[in-house]
Motif scaffolding. Structure first.
Motif, PDB file in Angstrom:
ATOM      1  N   VAL A  41      32.744  67.162  30.991  1.00 47.35           N
ATOM      2  CA  VAL A  41      32.875  65.710  31.123  1.00 47.35           C
ATOM      3  C   VAL A  41      32.221  65.223  32.413  1.00 47.35           C
ATOM      4  CG1 VAL A  41      34.504  63.792  31.291  1.00 47.35           C
ATOM      5  CG2 VAL A  41      34.966  65.681  29.718  1.00 47.35           C
ATOM      6  N   ILE A  42      32.434  65.949  33.512  1.00 44.57           N
ATOM      7  CA  ILE A  42      31.857  65.524  34.790  1.00 44.57           C
ATOM      8  C   ILE A  42      30.344  65.713  34.763  1.00 44.57           C
ATOM      9  CG2 ILE A  42      32.181  65.574  37.278  1.00 44.57           C
ATOM     10  CD1 ILE A  42      34.754  65.187  35.601  1.00 44.57           C
ATOM     11  N   ALA A  43      29.882  66.771  34.106  1.00 46.09           N
ATOM     12  CA  ALA A  43      28.437  66.968  33.965  1.00 46.09           C
ATOM     13  C   ALA A  43      27.822  65.836  33.140  1.00 46.09           C
ATOM     14  CB  ALA A  43      28.149  68.321  33.323  1.00 46.09           C
ATOM     15  N   THR A  44      28.535  65.368  32.121  1.00 51.69           N
ATOM     16  CA  THR A  44      28.062  64.228  31.328  1.00 51.69           C
ATOM     17  C   THR A  44      27.955  62.986  32.192  1.00 51.69           C
ATOM     18  OG1 THR A  44      29.089  65.139  29.331  1.00 51.69           O
ATOM     19  CG2 THR A  44      28.523  62.803  29.295  1.00 51.69           C
ATOM     20  N   ALA A  45      28.961  62.777  33.054  1.00 52.11           N
ATOM     21  CA  ALA A  45      28.916  61.646  33.988  1.00 52.11           C
ATOM     22  C   ALA A  45      27.738  61.783  34.939  1.00 52.11           C
ATOM     23  CB  ALA A  45      30.228  61.555  34.765  1.00 52.11           C
ATOM     24  N   ALA A  46      27.479  62.995  35.411  1.00 50.35           N
ATOM     25  CA  ALA A  46      26.342  63.225  36.308  1.00 50.35           C
ATOM     26  C   ALA A  46      25.024  62.954  35.591  1.00 50.35           C
ATOM     27  CB  ALA A  46      26.376  64.654  36.844  1.00 50.35           C
ATOM     28  N   LEU A  47      24.946  63.332  34.314  1.00 54.24           N
ATOM     29  CA  LEU A  47      23.751  63.051  33.513  1.00 54.24           C
ATOM     30  C   LEU A  47      23.523  61.546  33.425  1.00 54.24           C
ATOM     31  CD1 LEU A  47      21.461  63.907  31.547  1.00 54.24           C
ATOM     32  CD2 LEU A  47      23.177  63.863  29.715  1.00 54.24           C
ATOM     33  N   ALA A  48      24.574  60.794  33.119  1.00 53.12           N
ATOM     34  CA  ALA A  48      24.458  59.338  33.036  1.00 53.12           C
ATOM     35  C   ALA A  48      24.071  58.747  34.383  1.00 53.12           C
ATOM     36  CB  ALA A  48      25.776  58.740  32.545  1.00 53.12           C
ATOM     37  N   ALA A  49      24.709  59.232  35.459  1.00 50.73           N
ATOM     38  CA  ALA A  49      24.403  58.726  36.802  1.00 50.73           C
ATOM     39  C   ALA A  49      22.956  59.017  37.175  1.00 50.73           C
ATOM     40  CB  ALA A  49      25.355  59.350  37.823  1.00 50.73           C
ATOM     41  N   SER A  50      22.445  60.191  36.768  1.00 49.94           N
ATOM     42  CA  SER A  50      21.065  60.555  37.089  1.00 49.94           C
ATOM     43  C   SER A  50      20.062  59.683  36.350  1.00 49.94           C
ATOM     44  CB  SER A  50      20.814  62.034  36.777  1.00 49.94           C
ATOM     45  OG  SER A  50      20.728  62.263  35.378  1.00 49.94           O
ATOM     46  N   LYS A  51      20.464  59.172  35.174  1.00 54.41           N
ATOM     47  CA  LYS A  51      19.590  58.247  34.448  1.00 54.41           C
ATOM     48  C   LYS A  51      19.463  56.924  35.203  1.00 54.41           C
ATOM     49  CE  LYS A  51      19.054  60.705  30.566  1.00 54.41           C
ATOM     50  NZ  LYS A  51      17.735  61.158  30.045  1.00 54.41           N
ATOM     51  N   LEU A  52      20.521  56.568  35.940  1.00 52.93           N
ATOM     52  CA  LEU A  52      20.520  55.337  36.730  1.00 52.93           C
ATOM     53  C   LEU A  52      19.848  55.542  38.079  1.00 52.93           C
ATOM     54  CD1 LEU A  52      24.169  54.187  35.945  1.00 52.93           C
ATOM     55  CD2 LEU A  52      22.055  53.246  34.985  1.00 52.93           C
ATOM     56  N   SER A  53      20.017  56.739  38.649  1.00 45.48           N
ATOM     57  CA  SER A  53      19.409  57.052  39.945  1.00 45.48           C
ATOM     58  C   SER A  53      19.188  58.555  40.034  1.00 45.48           C
ATOM     59  CB  SER A  53      20.311  56.577  41.094  1.00 45.48           C
ATOM     60  OG  SER A  53      19.742  56.913  42.337  1.00 45.48           O
ATOM     61  N   PRO A  54      17.979  59.036  39.729  1.00 41.50           N
ATOM     62  CA  PRO A  54      17.706  60.477  39.731  1.00 41.50           C
ATOM     63  C   PRO A  54      18.009  61.163  41.057  1.00 41.50           C
ATOM     64  CG  PRO A  54      15.918  59.290  38.658  1.00 41.50           C
ATOM     65  CD  PRO A  54      16.808  58.255  39.272  1.00 41.50           C
ATOM     66  N   SER A  55      17.959  60.439  42.165  1.00 42.41           N
ATOM     67  CA  SER A  55      18.172  61.042  43.488  1.00 42.41           C
ATOM     68  C   SER A  55      19.581  61.584  43.685  1.00 42.41           C
ATOM     69  CB  SER A  55      17.869  60.021  44.587  1.00 42.41           C
ATOM     70  OG  SER A  55      16.521  59.619  44.540  1.00 42.41           O
ATOM     71  N   ILE A  56      20.532  61.176  42.850  1.00 41.17           N
ATOM     72  CA  ILE A  56      21.910  61.648  43.057  1.00 41.17           C
ATOM     73  C   ILE A  56      22.017  63.152  42.896  1.00 41.17           C
ATOM     74  CG2 ILE A  56      22.991  59.456  42.415  1.00 41.17           C
ATOM     75  CD1 ILE A  56      23.560  62.213  40.012  1.00 41.17           C
ATOM     76  N   LEU A  57      21.097  63.752  42.144  1.00 39.77           N
ATOM     77  CA  LEU A  57      21.166  65.199  41.926  1.00 39.77           C
ATOM     78  C   LEU A  57      20.953  65.980  43.214  1.00 39.77           C
ATOM     79  CD1 LEU A  57      19.246  65.477  38.544  1.00 39.77           C
ATOM     80  CD2 LEU A  57      21.717  65.591  38.913  1.00 39.77           C
ATOM     81  N   ASP A  58      20.277  65.373  44.194  1.00 39.40           N
ATOM     82  CA  ASP A  58      20.102  66.026  45.490  1.00 39.40           C
ATOM     83  C   ASP A  58      21.439  66.276  46.184  1.00 39.40           C
ATOM     84  OD1 ASP A  58      17.397  65.891  45.063  1.00 39.40           O
ATOM     85  OD2 ASP A  58      17.038  64.261  46.483  1.00 39.40           O
ATOM     86  N   TYR A  59      22.462  65.501  45.817  1.00 39.40           N
ATOM     87  CA  TYR A  59      23.756  65.567  46.481  1.00 39.40           C
ATOM     88  C   TYR A  59      24.783  66.373  45.697  1.00 39.40           C
ATOM     89  CZ  TYR A  59      21.661  61.801  49.167  1.00 39.40           C
ATOM     90  OH  TYR A  59      20.804  61.068  49.968  1.00 39.40           O
ATOM     91  N   CYS A  60      24.427  66.782  44.489  1.00 39.61           N
ATOM     92  CA  CYS A  60      25.398  67.409  43.584  1.00 39.61           C
ATOM     93  C   CYS A  60      25.333  68.930  43.605  1.00 39.61           C
ATOM     94  CB  CYS A  60      25.169  66.928  42.156  1.00 39.61           C
ATOM     95  SG  CYS A  60      25.515  65.174  41.887  1.00 39.61           S
ATOM     96  N   ILE A  61      26.496  69.550  43.572  1.00 42.87           N
ATOM     97  CA  ILE A  61      26.635  70.995  43.395  1.00 42.87           C
ATOM     98  C   ILE A  61      27.421  71.206  42.106  1.00 42.87           C
ATOM     99  CG2 ILE A  61      27.678  73.110  44.296  1.00 42.87           C
ATOM    100  CD1 ILE A  61      27.217  71.921  47.118  1.00 42.87           C
ATOM    101  N   PHE A  62      26.836  71.889  41.149  1.00 46.89           N
ATOM    102  CA  PHE A  62      27.478  72.120  39.855  1.00 46.89           C
ATOM    103  C   PHE A  62      28.256  73.430  39.944  1.00 46.89           C
ATOM    104  CE2 PHE A  62      24.341  69.013  39.132  1.00 46.89           C
ATOM    105  CZ  PHE A  62      24.773  68.254  38.045  1.00 46.89           C
ATOM    106  N   THR A  63      29.568  73.332  39.844  1.00 47.77           N
ATOM    107  CA  THR A  63      30.427  74.474  40.152  1.00 47.77           C
ATOM    108  C   THR A  63      30.372  75.575  39.105  1.00 47.77           C
ATOM    109  OG1 THR A  63      32.344  73.371  39.148  1.00 47.77           O
ATOM    110  CG2 THR A  63      31.997  73.053  41.523  1.00 47.77           C
ATOM    111  N   TYR A  64      30.230  75.209  37.830  1.00 47.51           N
ATOM    112  CA  TYR A  64      30.161  76.260  36.811  1.00 47.51           C
ATOM    113  C   TYR A  64      29.492  75.766  35.536  1.00 47.51           C
ATOM    114  CZ  TYR A  64      34.181  74.347  34.159  1.00 47.51           C
ATOM    115  OH  TYR A  64      35.016  73.561  33.411  1.00 47.51           O
ATOM    116  N   ARG A  65      29.016  76.728  34.783  1.00 43.98           N
ATOM    117  CA  ARG A  65      28.462  76.497  33.450  1.00 43.98           C
ATOM    118  C   ARG A  65      29.409  77.160  32.453  1.00 43.98           C
ATOM    119  NH1 ARG A  65      22.913  76.299  31.045  1.00 43.98           N
ATOM    120  NH2 ARG A  65      22.152  76.156  33.193  1.00 43.98           N
ATOM    121  N   SER A  66      29.915  76.396  31.510  1.00 40.94           N
ATOM    122  CA  SER A  66      30.830  76.933  30.512  1.00 40.94           C
ATOM    123  C   SER A  66      30.050  77.395  29.289  1.00 40.94           C
ATOM    124  CB  SER A  66      31.860  75.880  30.111  1.00 40.94           C
ATOM    125  OG  SER A  66      31.243  74.866  29.320  1.00 40.94           O
TER     126      SER A  66
END
Length: 320
Positions: free
Chosen positions: A247-272
């Motif tokens: 769910v949080i990764a989905t939110a990050a995907l949506a946020a990145s569509k609005l501002s791609p630069s946010i990924l520079d600040y994100c750490i993805f804790t795990y892949r399920s």
């Protein structure tokens, strides 16, 4: 709106996992001697109308209000993880289909562990109607920004996000499918056909759109809208943003569509092992710290992996 972190990102990609984590943190926090301050997990809680007709597919999942009561009593895995990791955790009720005012545990922790920003008692079934209205989406996005602003004022510079929402998986799947512009039946090849066909029909009920806000209104929930805004706001504040599961990764995907630069600040804790979770991380071209079947929700993945970040920061301890 956001300051892109620049050439340091390319340098980071050449490093090992621990070094990459440490140097990305230093770059985000803009310090050669970075320190993590007041680490916090914000969990946004809600319920989804889509969960009612699909109840047979989530029969083993506790209702949101039950999990929230267990959290208040300190009996969930995330309670233990957050305590041992020395990271505070707060729940923001943006749409749980339950009134907590009559429970003692709620009032004992009201305003400290549970923050009441309820927009409604759950979303609508998005096979019939848009899950939330545009006004409701902007309202819960405002909540997300407000909660991050509040933590930032305490000096917090590292923040993680979680969700507690019955039916959130279905909402995230459909939201991600719409954002990725891929058929959900192809994204979920191993799920029961009855389930995927229901979700496919729900997606086809509404006009196809590439607008992020429209997609969030159609298939998202109060918690997803709040999460998108919270991630955007945390990046704007130059905070380290720890991303939990699907769910949080989905939110990050949506946020990145609005501002791609946010990924520079994100750490993805795990892949399920959820195929859409993996598809999102592949689309974003990001690595995760761990690969596990799943965590128990509510930001448990963030709480569990936070010590990895703390240990990585010891690379910056001055040698005597």
């Amino acid at each position: 709106m956001f300051r892109k972190l620049g050439t340091g990102q390319e340098f980071i990609e050449e490093l090992g996992t621990v070094e990459k984590l440490a140097f990305k943190s230093a770059l985000v926090l803009n310090s050669v001697n970075p320190r993590l301050r007041n680490p916090t997990i914000l969990v946004f809680a809600s319920d989804h109308g889509i969960s009612k007709p699909l109840a047979s597919f989530i029969r083993d999942e506790q209702h949101t209000e039950v999990n929230l009561q267990s959290f208040l009593q300190g009996t969930l895995p995330v309670n233990g993880f957050s305590k041992s990791s020395d990271i505070s955790i707060k729940v923001v009720d943006v749409g749980v289909d339950h009134s907590f005012e009559g429970t003692l545990d709620y009032w004992l922790h009201h305003g400290s562990k549970v923050i009441d920003r309820k927009q409604a008692f759950g979303t609508r079934n998005f096979q019939e109607f848009p899950a939330i209205t545009t006004a409701e989406l902007h309202s819960c996005m405002q909540v997300g920004m407000e909660m991050v602003d509040k933590e930032r004022k305490t000096g917090c510079n590292v923040i993680g996000f979680g969700e507690l929402a019955r039916g959130a998986k279905f909402s995230a799947w459909c939201t991600a499918a719409a954002l990725l512009d891929k058929p959900i039946t192809e994204l979920l090849p191993e799920e029961p056909e009855e389930l995927t066909l229901y979700l496919d029909k729900a997606l086809k009920t509404h006009p196809k759109s590439h607008d992020v806000y429209t997609i969030l209104s159609l298939y998202g929930g109060y918690e997803l809208g709040a999460l998108v805004a919270a991630i955007l706001r945390a990046a704007q504040h130059r905070m380290l943003v720890l991303i939990d599961g699907l769910v949080i990764a989905t939110a990050a995907l949506a946020a990145s569509k609005l501002s791609p630069s946010i990924l520079d600040y994100c750490i993805f804790t795990y892949r399920s092992n959820d195929p859409i979770h993996g598809e999102i991380l592949n689309e974003l071209k990001v690595d995760s710290l761990l690969e596990v079947n799943s965590f128990s929700g509510m930001g448990a993945g963030v709480a569990y992996t936070y010590p990895l970040l703390k240990n990585a920061m010891t690379l910056f301890v001055p040698k005597k």
